[in-house]
Design a protein around this motif. Sequence first.
Motif, PDB file in Angstrom:
ATOM      1  N   THR A 168     -32.546  28.424  50.582  1.00  0.00           N
ATOM      2  CA  THR A 168     -33.824  27.877  51.060  1.00  0.00           C
ATOM      3  C   THR A 168     -34.226  26.643  50.261  1.00  0.00           C
TER       4      THR A 168
ATOM      5  N   ASN B 296     -39.098  35.399  56.582  1.00  0.00           N
ATOM      6  CA  ASN B 296     -38.210  35.580  55.432  1.00  0.00           C
ATOM      7  C   ASN B 296     -38.281  37.005  54.879  1.00  0.00           C
TER       8      ASN B 296
ATOM      9  N   ASN C  36     -30.415  30.047  55.516  1.00  0.00           N
ATOM     10  CA  ASN C  36     -31.652  29.624  54.862  1.00  0.00           C
ATOM     11  C   ASN C  36     -31.668  28.122  54.594  1.00  0.00           C
TER      12      ASN C  36
ATOM     13  N   GLY D  51     -39.561  30.522  50.521  1.00  0.00           N
ATOM     14  CA  GLY D  51     -38.380  31.368  50.355  1.00  0.00           C
ATOM     15  C   GLY D  51     -38.468  32.360  49.219  1.00  0.00           C
TER      16      GLY D  51
ATOM     17  N   GLU E 120     -38.215  36.223  49.626  1.00  0.00           N
ATOM     18  CA  GLU E 120     -36.940  36.926  49.823  1.00  0.00           C
ATOM     19  C   GLU E 120     -36.482  37.680  48.578  1.00  0.00           C
TER      20      GLU E 120
END
Length: 261
Positions: A16, A123, A160, A189, A192
């Motif tokens: 990401t 996410n 991602n 991100g 995650e």
Amino acid sequence: MDKNVWIGILIPFFGTSLGSCCVLFMKQKNMGVTIGRIMSGFAAGVMVAASVWSLLIPALEQSEGMGKFSFIPAAVGFWLGILFLLLLDHIIPHLHRNSALAEGPKTKLQRTTMLVLAVTLHNIPEGMAVGVVYAGFMAQNPKISLAAALALSIGIAIQNFPEGAIISMPLRSEGVSKKKALMYGILSGIVEPIGSILTILASWLIVPALPYFLSFAAGAMIYVVVEELIPEMSQGKHSNIGTVFFAVGFTVMMILDVALG
């Protein structure tokens, strides 16, 4: 948790972050429609393949002892994942790219904030998917190897990369500075690895019900694909580019899972 697990849960976040860096190289303030379709299609393909090979098939294999009823954990978990994301969709205010109307409860949040929340929302299941697979590996489940868990981490990281770009580049189109757009992309991100760690910490609950949790993550990811990514790759004038890159993403994730798993 050992070093391999930490690396595995951080790999998607790095994907990401790298994708978000694309905003630094934007020469124009608007992200092209074709680029958006390519990125959405690729991400959707990876997520569908990961849901099938890394989550649903292992869930079915875990339930083989139930005979002809082995589909029950996978089916129940899948629907719980769908309903969980449907609930989040209704309680978290967010705005999808290329959409004029926000979803969820009415709020006075800025448009850019709701764009970030939309990506952060989808996410969550990706972090859970990585966490549940590593929880199975740490429990020494014979059906889940370190290579298989790593394949999922790498696959999620690959998809991602365009997702990071999908959030940071449109933010630049909204007038946000490149540095702020990069920061928002990276922050979207971070949910995650947090989701992965929380899932692993709850592994004492997950391991006995692993087939349900694997398929739960699959259902949540499929919801994101159908509700968000497929519409995004199909918006505007008809084009097959999104479909082609859906197939590319699906193939890449399938190869990763089979080759490494």
